[in-house]
Design an enzyme around this catalytic site. Structure first.
Site, PDB file in Angstrom:
ATOM      1  N   ASP A 114     -14.352   1.935  12.357  1.00 14.16           N
ATOM      2  CA  ASP A 114     -15.673   1.304  12.330  1.00 14.16           C
ATOM      3  C   ASP A 114     -15.567  -0.207  12.256  1.00 14.16           C
ATOM      4  O   ASP A 114     -16.474  -0.868  11.757  1.00 14.16           O
ATOM      5  CB  ASP A 114     -16.461   1.839  11.131  1.00 14.16           C
ATOM      6  CG  ASP A 114     -15.737   1.601   9.818  1.00 14.16           C
ATOM      7  OD1 ASP A 114     -14.493   1.709   9.804  1.00 14.16           O
ATOM      8  OD2 ASP A 114     -16.390   1.293   8.809  1.00 14.16           O
ATOM      9  N   LYS A 120     -21.032   5.343   6.029  1.00 17.48           N
ATOM     10  CA  LYS A 120     -20.170   4.544   5.153  1.00 17.48           C
ATOM     11  C   LYS A 120     -20.823   3.207   4.843  1.00 17.48           C
ATOM     12  O   LYS A 120     -21.519   2.636   5.688  1.00 17.48           O
ATOM     13  CB  LYS A 120     -18.838   4.306   5.850  1.00 17.48           C
ATOM     14  CG  LYS A 120     -17.998   3.242   5.154  1.00 17.48           C
ATOM     15  CD  LYS A 120     -16.794   2.819   5.949  1.00 17.48           C
ATOM     16  CE  LYS A 120     -16.679   1.317   5.884  1.00 17.48           C
ATOM     17  NZ  LYS A 120     -15.400   0.824   6.409  1.00 17.48           N
ATOM     18  N   GLU A 122     -18.132   3.414  -1.011  1.00 20.51           N
ATOM     19  CA  GLU A 122     -16.879   2.650  -0.973  1.00 20.51           C
ATOM     20  C   GLU A 122     -16.946   1.369  -1.794  1.00 20.51           C
ATOM     21  O   GLU A 122     -17.395   0.343  -1.301  1.00 20.51           O
ATOM     22  CB  GLU A 122     -16.519   2.312   0.487  1.00 20.51           C
ATOM     23  CG  GLU A 122     -15.214   1.546   0.606  1.00 20.51           C
ATOM     24  CD  GLU A 122     -14.787   1.261   2.050  1.00 20.51           C
ATOM     25  OE1 GLU A 122     -15.495   1.691   2.985  1.00 20.51           O
ATOM     26  OE2 GLU A 122     -13.764   0.601   2.235  1.00 20.51           O
ATOM     27  N   GLU A 146     -14.700  -1.217  -2.809  1.00 18.97           N
ATOM     28  CA  GLU A 146     -13.308  -1.678  -2.627  1.00 18.97           C
ATOM     29  C   GLU A 146     -12.996  -2.819  -3.586  1.00 18.97           C
ATOM     30  O   GLU A 146     -13.753  -3.777  -3.686  1.00 18.97           O
ATOM     31  CB  GLU A 146     -13.081  -2.158  -1.180  1.00 18.97           C
ATOM     32  CG  GLU A 146     -11.677  -2.770  -1.019  1.00 18.97           C
ATOM     33  CD  GLU A 146     -11.239  -3.017   0.422  1.00 18.97           C
ATOM     34  OE1 GLU A 146     -12.044  -2.803   1.348  1.00 18.97           O
ATOM     35  OE2 GLU A 146     -10.074  -3.440   0.597  1.00 18.97           O
ATOM     36  N   LYS A 191     -14.855   6.607  -1.710  1.00 19.03           N
ATOM     37  CA  LYS A 191     -13.752   5.955  -0.981  1.00 19.03           C
ATOM     38  C   LYS A 191     -13.295   4.726  -1.749  1.00 19.03           C
ATOM     39  O   LYS A 191     -13.759   3.615  -1.503  1.00 19.03           O
ATOM     40  CB  LYS A 191     -14.221   5.576   0.433  1.00 19.03           C
ATOM     41  CG  LYS A 191     -13.191   4.796   1.241  1.00 19.03           C
ATOM     42  CD  LYS A 191     -13.556   4.757   2.710  1.00 19.03           C
ATOM     43  CE  LYS A 191     -12.627   3.862   3.489  1.00 19.03           C
ATOM     44  NZ  LYS A 191     -12.758   4.018   4.947  1.00 19.03           N
ATOM     45  N   GLY A 224      -4.726  -2.679   3.270  1.00 20.78           N
ATOM     46  CA  GLY A 224      -3.651  -3.634   3.512  1.00 20.78           C
ATOM     47  C   GLY A 224      -2.281  -3.107   3.118  1.00 20.78           C
ATOM     48  O   GLY A 224      -1.275  -3.799   3.264  1.00 20.78           O
ATOM     49  N   SER A 246      -8.999   7.919   3.970  1.00 18.88           N
ATOM     50  CA  SER A 246      -9.948   7.442   4.976  1.00 18.88           C
ATOM     51  C   SER A 246      -9.413   6.099   5.427  1.00 18.88           C
ATOM     52  O   SER A 246      -9.936   5.050   5.055  1.00 18.88           O
ATOM     53  CB  SER A 246     -11.350   7.313   4.369  1.00 18.88           C
ATOM     54  OG  SER A 246     -12.228   6.723   5.310  1.00 18.88           O
ATOM     55  N   TYR A 289     -14.021  -7.546   7.317  1.00 20.45           N
ATOM     56  CA  TYR A 289     -14.136  -6.417   8.241  1.00 20.45           C
ATOM     57  C   TYR A 289     -15.080  -6.712   9.373  1.00 20.45           C
ATOM     58  O   TYR A 289     -16.099  -7.274   9.204  1.00 20.45           O
ATOM     59  CB  TYR A 289     -14.607  -5.144   7.488  1.00 20.45           C
ATOM     60  CG  TYR A 289     -13.566  -4.097   7.596  1.00 20.45           C
ATOM     61  CD1 TYR A 289     -13.603  -3.179   8.636  1.00 20.45           C
ATOM     62  CD2 TYR A 289     -12.498  -4.076   6.712  1.00 20.45           C
ATOM     63  CE1 TYR A 289     -12.615  -2.244   8.774  1.00 20.45           C
ATOM     64  CE2 TYR A 289     -11.506  -3.128   6.858  1.00 20.45           C
ATOM     65  CZ  TYR A 289     -11.569  -2.225   7.887  1.00 20.45           C
ATOM     66  OH  TYR A 289     -10.584  -1.306   8.034  1.00 20.45           O
TER      67      TYR A 289
END
Ligand code: 13P
Length: 355
Positions: A28, A141, A183, A185, A225, A269, A296, A355
């Site tokens: 994505d 997501k 998610e 992160e 996630k 990463g 994922s 992203y």
């Protein structure tokens, strides 16, 4: 408050996504980000090239044996493969559930530290999600990003805002029948220890589930996630793979409700090999809850594939993709033998990655 529609379908979709030995392929990347990937192999960022790259991924024979879902960027969800069939049909043929990234990116978070962000895209999300459902998507997501710094980040404001955004998103897409992948992160940027990551991650994930509670999110129809619990990329002390696996599972056990069917880690990463090894070790640990612990991955599934494809070598690209997909499928069952599939050890971490 309680979700009225789609309840059974959401549970069913979430458990299909979280089935044992399968994980999610994250494809994505925004048009800008995929452009960076393509330029690394000397391929121009045109719609045609994006189409042929992603078309190559989505026609990999046997991919559905290891991959339960693929997260698409909006362009791909509405795109046809070069042979005329839609990308959604290609995924259906492989038995892979199509998903869609629904956030519209990170923005500065006013009142917080300058590195901190909020994730945008809530306006009109219930309606957008309904359009994506009509187009064939069954899950979504939303990626919120937090950073650990030596001057107090993530701030309380950033934790609250990002947790709230994730919960609002989750509830909004569930209204339209899409399973939300939640998610939060935590970036690897920084020199903090693994213990510090664990401490922050616990605070963040607990806040996320608190916000889900307030928003009436149906947890059985969600997946989490998270990033793995690793030290900062510039930390002077490295952590062994065993330590990463043990700290990550400890963090999850302290915060993730047992009603969540699956935890699918991002690679964030890590090298392809490290992402597989860490996941494999996690699945060797006896766990208190029954979640499926899987992957994922974006970079850790596509890196060597992209290099092998080089713009036109379909067979080599698909061979590399299936190798990493199989390796991670084995890791999701705790039976991966490190090095048994071709992979790259190249660290894929980029400071300040967007992203
Ligand atoms: P990485 O595995 O490359 O971190 O990407 C996963 C993803 O979807 C991040 O939002």
């Amino acid at each position: 408050m309680t979700l009225k529609y789609y309840t059974e379908e959401l549970k069913k979709t979430a458990s299909s996504l979280a089935q044992s030995g399968k994980g999610i392929l994250a494809v994505d990347e925004s048009t800008k980000t995929v452009g960076k990937r393509l330029s690394s192999i000397g391929v121009e960022n045109t719609e045609e090239n994006r189409n042929s790259y992603r078309g190559m991924l989505f026609t990999t024979p046997g991919l559905g044996n290891f991959i339960s879902g693929a997260i698409l960027f909006e362009e791909t969800l509405f795109q046809n493969h070069p042979d005329g069939e839609s990308m959604v049909e290609k995924l259906d043929r492989l038995g892979i559930i199509p998903g869609i990234k629904v956030d519209t990116g990170l923005r500065p978070l006013p009142g917080a530290d300058e590195v901190e962000t909020l994730c945008s895209g809530l306006d009109g999300l219930v309606e957008r999600a309904a359009d994506y459902y009509t187009q064939g998507a069954r899950f979504a997501k939303w990626r919120a990003v937090l950073q650990i710094t030596s001057n107090g980040c993530p701030t309380k404001l950033s934790i609250q805002e990002n947790a709230w955004g994730l919960a609002r998103y989750a509830r909004s897409v569930q209204e339209s029948g899409l399973v939300p992948i939640i998610e939060p992160e935590i970036l690897m940027d920084g020199d903090h220890s693994i213990e510090r990551t664990a401490e922050i991650q616990e605070e963040v994930i607990k806040e996320v589930y608190h916000a889900c509670q307030i928003n009436g999110v149906l947890l059985e129809g969600t997946l989490l996630k998270p990033s793995m619990t690793v030290p900062g990329a510039d930390c002077s002390e490295t952590a062994s793979p065993e330590k990463v696996a043990q700290m990550t599972i400890r963090t999850m056990e302290r915060c993730v409700p047992a009603s969540v069917p699956g935890i699918v880690f991002l690679s964030g990463g890590l090298s392809e090999e490290a992402a597989s090894v860490y996941l494999n070790l996690m699945n060797k640990i006896d766990r208190k809850a029954n979640w499926n612990v899987s992957f994922s991955y974006g970079r850790a599934l596509q890196h060597s594939c992209l290099k092998a494809w080089r713009g036109n070598d379909l067979i080599a690209g698909q061979k590399s993709l299936i190798a990493r997909a199989q390796a991670n499928s084995e890791a999701a069952k705790g039976i991966y033998i490190p090095g048994s599939q071709p992979s790259s050890d190249e660290a894929l971490f980029v400071a300040g990655y967007t992203y």
